[in-house]
Each structure stands twice: as C-alpha cells, then as structure tokens.
Design a protein around this motif. Sequence first.
Motif, PDB file in Angstrom:
ATOM      1  N   GLY C  89       0.802  -1.225   0.000  1.00 11.59           N
ATOM      2  CA  GLY C  89       0.000   0.000   0.000  1.00 11.59           C
ATOM      3  C   GLY C  89       0.827   1.263   0.000  1.00 11.59           C
ATOM      4  O   GLY C  89       0.389   2.310   0.450  1.00 11.59           O
ATOM      5  N   GLN C  90       2.054   1.170  -0.489  1.00 11.99           N
ATOM      6  CA  GLN C  90       2.975   2.307  -0.505  1.00 11.99           C
ATOM      7  C   GLN C  90       3.821   2.214  -1.770  1.00 11.99           C
ATOM      8  O   GLN C  90       4.001   1.133  -2.310  1.00 11.99           O
ATOM      9  CB  GLN C  90       3.960   2.213   0.682  1.00 11.99           C
ATOM     10  CG  GLN C  90       3.324   2.187   2.026  1.00 11.99           C
ATOM     11  CD  GLN C  90       3.171   3.556   2.617  1.00 11.99           C
ATOM     12  OE1 GLN C  90       3.924   4.453   2.302  1.00 11.99           O
ATOM     13  NE2 GLN C  90       2.175   3.727   3.459  1.00 11.99           N
ATOM     14  N   SER C 235       1.175  -8.527  -4.841  1.00 11.84           N
ATOM     15  CA  SER C 235       2.224  -7.506  -4.690  1.00 11.84           C
ATOM     16  C   SER C 235       3.134  -7.344  -5.900  1.00 11.84           C
ATOM     17  O   SER C 235       4.179  -6.708  -5.790  1.00 11.84           O
ATOM     18  CB  SER C 235       3.115  -7.849  -3.482  1.00 11.84           C
ATOM     19  OG  SER C 235       2.362  -8.111  -2.337  1.00 11.84           O
ATOM     20  N   TYR C 238       4.067  -3.238  -7.980  1.00 13.08           N
ATOM     21  CA  TYR C 238       4.263  -2.053  -7.151  1.00 13.08           C
ATOM     22  C   TYR C 238       2.931  -1.690  -6.492  1.00 13.08           C
ATOM     23  O   TYR C 238       2.231  -2.561  -6.000  1.00 13.08           O
ATOM     24  CB  TYR C 238       4.813  -0.884  -7.984  1.00 13.08           C
ATOM     25  CG  TYR C 238       6.049  -1.238  -8.743  1.00 13.08           C
ATOM     26  CD1 TYR C 238       7.129  -1.858  -8.123  1.00 13.08           C
ATOM     27  CD2 TYR C 238       6.155  -0.968 -10.098  1.00 13.08           C
ATOM     28  CE1 TYR C 238       8.270  -2.175  -8.824  1.00 13.08           C
ATOM     29  CE2 TYR C 238       7.310  -1.285 -10.806  1.00 13.08           C
ATOM     30  CZ  TYR C 238       8.355  -1.886 -10.163  1.00 13.08           C
ATOM     31  OH  TYR C 238       9.485  -2.197 -10.855  1.00 13.08           O
ATOM     32  N   ASP C 239       2.597  -0.397  -6.546  1.00 10.53           N
ATOM     33  CA  ASP C 239       1.375   0.037  -5.879  1.00 10.53           C
ATOM     34  C   ASP C 239       0.179  -0.015  -6.847  1.00 10.53           C
ATOM     35  O   ASP C 239      -0.759   0.750  -6.721  1.00 10.53           O
ATOM     36  CB  ASP C 239       1.577   1.451  -5.314  1.00 10.53           C
ATOM     37  CG  ASP C 239       0.568   1.755  -4.193  1.00 10.53           C
ATOM     38  OD1 ASP C 239      -0.082   0.809  -3.729  1.00 10.53           O
ATOM     39  OD2 ASP C 239       0.431   2.923  -3.827  1.00 10.53           O
TER      40      ASP C 239
ATOM     41  N   GLU D  86      -7.031  -0.763  -4.594  1.00  8.63           N
ATOM     42  CA  GLU D  86      -5.685  -1.217  -4.246  1.00  8.63           C
ATOM     43  C   GLU D  86      -5.654  -1.691  -2.798  1.00  8.63           C
ATOM     44  O   GLU D  86      -6.356  -1.128  -1.959  1.00  8.63           O
ATOM     45  CB  GLU D  86      -4.681  -0.058  -4.386  1.00  8.63           C
ATOM     46  CG  GLU D  86      -4.385   0.377  -5.800  1.00  8.63           C
ATOM     47  CD  GLU D  86      -3.816  -0.728  -6.668  1.00  8.63           C
ATOM     48  OE1 GLU D  86      -3.097  -1.593  -6.136  1.00  8.63           O
ATOM     49  OE2 GLU D  86      -4.098  -0.731  -7.871  1.00  8.63           O
ATOM     50  N   ARG D 106      -8.594   3.502  -0.068  1.00 10.03           N
ATOM     51  CA  ARG D 106      -7.861   2.591  -0.942  1.00 10.03           C
ATOM     52  C   ARG D 106      -8.747   1.556  -1.634  1.00 10.03           C
ATOM     53  O   ARG D 106      -8.503   1.184  -2.761  1.00 10.03           O
ATOM     54  CB  ARG D 106      -6.813   1.850  -0.105  1.00 10.03           C
ATOM     55  CG  ARG D 106      -5.576   2.677   0.147  1.00 10.03           C
ATOM     56  CD  ARG D 106      -4.425   2.068  -0.602  1.00 10.03           C
ATOM     57  NE  ARG D 106      -3.474   3.071  -1.003  1.00 10.03           N
ATOM     58  CZ  ARG D 106      -2.405   2.776  -1.731  1.00 10.03           C
ATOM     59  NH1 ARG D 106      -2.153   1.510  -2.074  1.00 10.03           N
ATOM     60  NH2 ARG D 106      -1.592   3.713  -2.120  1.00 10.03           N
TER      61      ARG D 106
END
Lengths: 302, 302, 302, 302
Positions: C89-90, C235, C238-239, D86, D106
């Motif tokens: 989440g980043q 995952s 990336y985001d 996300e 999100r």
Amino acid sequence: MQSLLNEILEDVRPLIGSGKVADYIPALGRVDANQLGIAVYSNDGELFTAGDGLVPFSIQSISKVFSLVQAIQHSGEAIWRRLGHEPSGQPFNSLVQLEFERGVPRNPFINAGALVICDINQSRFAAPAQSMRDFVRRLSGNPLVISDEVVARSEYQFRARNAAMAYLMQAFGNFNNDVEAVLRAYFHHCALRMSCADLARAFCFLANQGHCLHSGEQVLTPRQVKQVNAIMATSGLYDEAGNFAYRVGLPGKSGVGGGIVAVVPGRFTVCVWSPELNPAGNSLAGLAALEKLSARIGWSIF
Amino acid sequence: MQSLLNEILEDVRPLIGSGKVADYIPALGRVDANQLGIAVYSNDGELFTAGDGLVPFSIQSISKVFSLVQAIQHSGEAIWRRLGHEPSGQPFNSLVQLEFERGVPRNPFINAGALVICDINQSRFAAPAQSMRDFVRRLSGNPLVISDEVVARSEYQFRARNAAMAYLMQAFGNFNNDVEAVLRAYFHHCALRMSCADLARAFCFLANQGHCLHSGEQVLTPRQVKQVNAIMATSGLYDEAGNFAYRVGLPGKSGVGGGIVAVVPGRFTVCVWSPELNPAGNSLAGLAALEKLSARIGWSIF
Amino acid sequence: MQSLLNEILEDVRPLIGSGKVADYIPALGRVDANQLGIAVYSNDGELFTAGDGLVPFSIQSISKVFSLVQAIQHSGEAIWRRLGHEPSGQPFNSLVQLEFERGVPRNPFINAGALVICDINQSRFAAPAQSMRDFVRRLSGNPLVISDEVVARSEYQFRARNAAMAYLMQAFGNFNNDVEAVLRAYFHHCALRMSCADLARAFCFLANQGHCLHSGEQVLTPRQVKQVNAIMATSGLYDEAGNFAYRVGLPGKSGVGGGIVAVVPGRFTVCVWSPELNPAGNSLAGLAALEKLSARIGWSIF
Amino acid sequence: MQSLLNEILEDVRPLIGSGKVADYIPALGRVDANQLGIAVYSNDGELFTAGDGLVPFSIQSISKVFSLVQAIQHSGEAIWRRLGHEPSGQPFNSLVQLEFERGVPRNPFINAGALVICDINQSRFAAPAQSMRDFVRRLSGNPLVISDEVVARSEYQFRARNAAMAYLMQAFGNFNNDVEAVLRAYFHHCALRMSCADLARAFCFLANQGHCLHSGEQVLTPRQVKQVNAIMATSGLYDEAGNFAYRVGLPGKSGVGGGIVAVVPGRFTVCVWSPELNPAGNSLAGLAALEKLSARIGWSIF
C-alpha cells in the motif's frame, strides 16, 4: 551560588538509578552511572562547579550546536536552503518525516539536520574533524579537548541508521559529499570529550551577544546569537523541547552522553551532567537539576 | 512608541496583497483584506494603538490560550494527563499524529488539543461559551466583547475535520462529552470578536506574573504564567513556531483571522492584525510587523 | 495465437508516446521508446512471439522473482522470519512503512524486501551475481543471458535510496552482510538483459507446477509455486497490484525496464515489453496489451 | 465432500481457545466461542454443511461485498471516482492513509471505503438498510434474514472511529450525505445475521459468472464478477490478504463476527465460521479450515 549548586546536586542525586545509560554503542555503555556534575559560568567570567563538574564526558549531540555555529559563520542564512528551523515532533532519528519532506530535515538538532550541517561544513573545511576540535578548544579555552577515537570508531561501526538518513537525503539531492566521509567527521564531533566547565565556558558567547569572554572572539553577531538560542529553545532537547521549556524555561541542548547545556541570555551559561537518561534520551538527573536551578534563581526567559 | 508603531505599520503595509485571507468558511472570507492594526500594552498600564488597532476581528485560534488558562485555573497539572505540551511538527489539523499517539494531542494549540481542553471545560462549566465570553470580557476590561453567531454557525456547518478529530479521540477514550456540544462551544470561542487593544489588554497577565492590571485579578500563578508562555513559544504559531522564535523571539499565539498576540515577559503585550495569511496560516504582515518591532526595541527573550 | 498477438500489439501501439521511459539512471533513459514486444509460452512447449519479442531489455524488478525463488530453494519457509508477504500500500521505495514496521519489509517485491532476499542469498552464495545469472540461463534455456555492466554500475552510482533502505534494515538488525556488497549483487540482477521470449520461457515453471519444461528441472514444489504466484498476484506490480488484478486478473511481475511477465496457471506464461511507463511505474502499453489478451482468451484466474 | 468437511472441522477444532472473540461492542462479545461451522455450495446447486453451518451469526464486514455489488449494479465504473481498488497495507480502520490520500479510501473493503460505498448507496436508495436486507434475502434465498437491532444500535453507540473516518472524508469533499444517517445504514448491514449456508448461497453468483442459481437473477456481468473477485483477492482479509492468498489461494472476505467466505471461480463457494479471531481480525479456526480445504481439493486459483 557555590552552595546552591552543591545543594541542588544533593537534591537530585537520589534520581540516579531511575534512568538508563545510553548503550547503543558499547563504548558509551561503560561509563560510571554515578557521576553527577554541574558548572555555571557568568557573563563577568566567574566559574562555579560542583560534583563532577570538571570530569570530561562524551558531548555527543551537544556538538550539533558547534557544527551549526561553524556553518553560520561561513555560510550565514544560506544554510536554511538546506534545512529548516522548526521543531520536528518526532524522535531525533526518525526517517518518516525526512521522506515526507523530501530530504529536507526539520532543524539542525535532529540527526538528519546535523548531518546536513556536517555536509555543508565538509564542503568548506579540508579537515572538518580537526577544524571542529580546534574551534571548541578556542571556545572553551581548553587546548586539551580531544575526540575519543574509540567512541568515534564504535559509532561509525554502528552507523546504520545515520547512514540511512544520509543516503536518503542524497537520494533527494540534499547531500553533496561522500556519505562515509561526512559520517566519520560527524562521529568525531560527537566523540569530543569535555567537562561541564569546558562546555559552560564554550557556550558563553550565546549568553553574551556572541562575544567569547576568555578568547575575546566575536563568534556570532548578536542577531545570530538570538537565532541560535531560539532554535535551541524550540528544538534542543529531542522530542522533549516543549517539556524543557515548560519545566526549565531556557534555551538548551542535550546529548546522550548525559550532558545538558542551557543559556540564560545576558547572564549565565550552565552545564549539568549525569549519564543516566530518561525515555526521551535526556539526562534524568540533569533535567531535574536545571529545573530546580531555574526555579530557585528565577532564570526562566518566560 | 506611538510613532514607532505608525512607522512599522507603514513599513509592512506593502505586504498586503501577497497573502491570502482565510476562506474555509464564507463568513471569514468576506473580511476587508486592507485592514492593519497594532496595539501595545505596557505593564504600567499604558496602551498604544495604531492603524486599525481598535477594530474588532475574529480571534479564532487565539481563543485557545483563553481556553487553556480556564482549564489550568480549575484543573491545574491534571490536564496534562489528557494532552501534551510538545510541538507537533505537523499542520495544526492533522490526524496522522493523533492516530499514532493514540488520541493524545501533542499540545493545547493544535486543534485536537484545543478540543480536548474544551472537553475538559465542558465537564466543568454549565454554559462553556458564556463562561468563556465572560472570562475574556473581564480579562480585556471590555464588557462588549461578543461571539459572532454567524461565524460560529458557519464554522459548525463546516466542522467535518474538527469532528473527525474529536471522534478519533473519543475512539481512543480521550473525549468525555458529546462531540457536537463541545464543537459548538469551541466554535463560539473561535468566533469571539476582539480588537488588537482588547487582546493586548486581555493577555497582560502573561507579561505580568499572572496579575491582570485593570481587573486586579490574579489569573494564574507566576509559575503557571511561565508555563503558558513556554507552550506559546514552542507551539503557538502552528507549524511555524520555530520560525517565529527565530524571527521574533517572543512567546505568541496566532489565529486565522489574522491576529497575532505576543508577550514580552515582565514588560509588554503586543497584538497585530492583518487578515491576509502566509502559507503556514499566520498573518503575513503581522509577522513582519512583530519581527521589526522586536528588532527595533530588542524585545527578544533570547 | 500468432495473429491474436500481432493484432493486440497493433491495438496498443498508439499508446506509445503517452508514457515516460524510466530515467532515474542515464543508461536506462537512452532506450528506444518505440519498441513493443510480446511472447507467449505454453505448457506444451510452444513459443509465440510478436513485435520486438526477441529483443533483450533490462529486466529490472522482474529479477526479484528469480531472487525469491533462489531463496525459497535453499531456505524455504525460513525466509518469512525476515520479511512478509503482504501488499504494501505504498510506493515501492518508501521508507516510512519500513521504519514503522521496524525494518521488516512487507513483501519480496518492494525494493526493501528484495534487498533482504539478496542479503539472504549473499549469505549462501560465494558469488551471488554469477549464481543468479547461471540460474536464469538455465531457466530461460538461453546460455547467452548477461548482466549489463554499464547499467549495473550506473545503478550502483545512484544507489542512495536503496542504500538508505538497506542501512535502515541493518539498524533494525535485519541485514547480515555488507550493505555495499549486497547492493552490487542486487544491481547486477536488475541489469540482466532478457527478451520477452527469454522471460516467458524462464517463468514457465510457475505455470507448470514447478517443472521447467526445457531444462527438465523441478524448480519449486507445486505448493511453493502457488505461493509465489499468490505473492505476485497481491504484490507484483508495485502500488498497482490491485489494478492489475482488476484489469488483467493474473499473477504478474513488472520492471521499470518496461517488461511485465504474467502467469496463467496450468496453461501459459506471457511477457510483454514496452519501455514507456505509467505513473505507477508499470509499462503503459504492456499493461493494456495484457488486459486485452486476458479479456480475449478469458485467461483471468478470477 | 460431506465427510471431508466433517474431518476438516475436527482437525481445526483444537484451535478454539487460541483466538479472541471480537469484543469492541458488548453485543458481539457475548457469542459462544465454541461454535464452528462450514458450508460449501456448488455451481450445480448442491449444498454441504457441517458443524454449526446452519447457525446464523453476525456477518459484519462480509456485508461490504453486498454493498459493493449494489453500488456496481446502479453506478458501475463511476464508483471508482470515489475510491480505489488497491490493497491498503494498513489496519482496516486507519486514518493515516486516508489523510495522506486526501479522503479517497484505498478499496471498498476497508471501513473508509465501505462508508463511501454506503454514501453512494444512500444517494440512490430511499431506505438503504431495507434495500440491503431485501437484496441479501434474494441472494441467499432465505426470506428470514434479518439485521440484529441490538447489534446495530450497539455499533452505532461505539461509532467514534467510523464517524471520524466519515467526517474526514467529508472534510475532503468525498462524502455527500448526512454522516449519522450513513453510519446507521452501515451498521445495519454489519448486523445482518446469516448462516454459513446462507452466505455460501448468497455468494454463488461470484463463482458462477454473475448468475444466482436459486433466484435465477443475473446479479453482475461476468466481467464485473472477475473484478469483484480480484478486489476480494487483493483486499478481502484486512491486512492479511497476502497471507490468505499465500495460504488459501482464493478470493475471500472475512468479518469480525468470525465468518469467512471464499470463492472457487467456476466451481464452488465456501463459508466457514468460528468466532475467535487472530491478531489480524480474521477467524483463526476458519482460516485454518480454508487452508486445509484448499490444499485437500486443490482449489487454489494459483
């Protein structure tokens, strides 16, 4: 004054045992926790000490004031393009804020800010560690001040978090010199050994409009002195600056070696030392001693 | 002094036009941006004003000092079980820190902290808004001070972010009264209308060891006064407290109505007002005026 | 299949020009942005390519899958003591989460996690870069796969942010080897040059219960394959992992060189390549091509 | 299948006692922790249950899937202007990310996202709570499904954190209806009582291209079904979605009542229930049961 200092030390001595000596590097952890000292230096040149006020100790983050003063001397206001002078509201070694604020540290007294200051000084001095050592020798009037090589090497060995900060700032374009070289200089500054008396004398220009009594040097302009004192007042005690203002009411700077220096503008400087720290990383007995001293003599600037 | 104040206002007047009037509620956005006033009140009871120094304006966050003083009066040190007195290093209305620190606000001058203080006062006063209004009437010596109902209602209508903070603190068990009731009182405090002269007089006890000159009241003990000044010095100007210390060097408190009050301990209080704000939410021309005044008279505490 | 691949490339080719080639190191920024290739490899050993599907490119973060597989091969479940398998989440290179979670990266596909995996591999292999190169040569059946020394050196030169992460993990005790040595190996992995065809073949064991068709090797157990695919699904981009699942519906892994590999469990692997990236750092045209392919053949796992 | 379900329940029953029943509201905390049930519903309409698979329980966050489906039905892709899809990488009820990302949650399965979905539905339905109840009655084929008023009221009473999120989104302009009204509807959805059998039947359209077997309704398009499954796969189990993919390998959604529903696309739906939760807030025994079931039948989508 002398008897007041003695009295205050006896008042706070029972606190020894309630704190914790910094042990993130072995060389610091070995210090005798029972030491307790104080020194007061007046603007007319009188020095008072009590307890272990003449015993040298590792000044650690107190050196951040000397680095800042060096940077102001040669670069003036230009340094504020590289860092701020706002309190951080975060532990002294946090990377969170540094990432959100894109590599610009909040102030020169958190580690990231001190590293930027060292980076600025590295661009100016051929041998930053020696320049600093000579500077504090002049300021303190003690030609025997040295940096403890064992401590400096040990800090370098455990440099990971400071290295992370320096590299993060480099990633944001806010670091110009080799990270390892700057870290070595930075740790040499931290490893300087000075007594309460040395530090009280070395800080006297901040109580005295920038004039260093014993060396005769005009270290900073009166205006710059007010600015440095202002930064110490809002950011000098890690994430406890507000509490220090609340309890003591003076500009000050602490180090994890257990020293705290405070400035009574126009009148005195004072330095206390006791190795055991409170959870915020400031000398437990030292903070209490300054609180009592400030209350007893009405030294608060507020 | 009178001619100095006039001179300073003319010096900073050209800054009008470079800032931005707070417009998060329509009632505030409608103020005439060209207004500029100042008042200085000395510890021997002399009042100097210049420009629009007698025109009432919305005091907004300056009211947080009055709320804090009320809370200290009836609850003393106990309030610090509910909030801290450390700078926040975050915008005044951020929830991030509040969540990480489990609903305990950093200090009484960010919104979350002021809401906790209002919650404490709500538990004590039957009619908190009236108690506050009466308190500032006494402190300022002006029985005509009122809270602007239109502003208070408008702030309540746009209460979402403050409501979010209050509910978050309630979720952490740090809010005892009905959120809506506390918000209504809080906005009534913010909507108080006072002039620079009113505010300079109302703050005089903070320059004068707790003694209110014109009412004769001992508002706080000398020790409590130092503590309130210390909190103003480290946290009084949102996320610009460090800069205010650096440039002005006095304890102070600002509001988004464009007012800033500063305290010269033992000597004076001063209040400036100009509605346009800088990006940190502090009066642009006001900050410049205080900087000039402090430099000219050497009022800095540092 | 062949005509479908040709058709899809023509469909998405107009997107070229709307993205941005990665330019954080000069060596990557010089690539011809007009290239577009695809390769599909079926579980019965058929290879289809279109466009520039045989042109080698810098695989960058796609190498993180190979590093993870190596680590699972020699250390199995034990690796999860050092990092997680949760989405972050980043942004892929954020230090914030890493500090809050005390040096334990969220998953092996963000940079911090890949660095921990490289640290694990460094403890096992005498020459990690060569081990990896030989491993991907075997997996792809292409003995000519090499790492681009110019790219690897350039990445090392601009290593600051990755160095910051590695040192931060070392500060938390989650890094065992010399930071600089691990970074050098890591950048050599990133700098591997492979074509879409190479990558589709190299990933085939993940579509085929761990069995590498052309080498005959059982790379992972069927259970481990499902686990690696699960981590790619949650995952791998990336985001933007959620968006990739939403639009494409396949486990996948992307790199800033513009490649994306996806796995259709039990049936196919597919690799697309187009150097221009979207704001999340994933190939703009590549993502669109995979979306169309998945929709046309009904490949989604959902 | 029947004997397999019995066997798995016995395998995981010893885990009861190692978790913790949700007790943030008293009404939930009073449930009997020894209950354990499972239901599997196949795409050809066969239902298998074991243990307490017919006992109704509080579905809590599982209701977020129904709300999302309702919103997709009437607003389609337009909902993604209000929230993302996300993974969050944060606890389900964190406000930190919500503030950094300016009030845009999100995904629809964290509380903030579900509240936005409820706000969207509030704008569409005259009586959102009844619309939802009727919707799940049709989906489950059980006309007796009700919302537990005691639970709904209790959740409303302890609404502080959810209220904070809703107000924070309102502050960012991402909330259109009265916060209190939306919260009441939201808590009524959470308080729906359904059995494993009810839920397995109600979710069957997600295993069956959008077609609800027993009602004959086409609930979503096949493409929308894949999208909902994708969001469940990446964000369905709070901050443990990655672990669920790693261990179970199916799209799923859990609730703090102890239920978990999972979808085997094209084949089955399954629901397990056991009230004790692991530290991430997911049913401890339920998660273990699904892991065993997935491994035994090879249901993983990876």
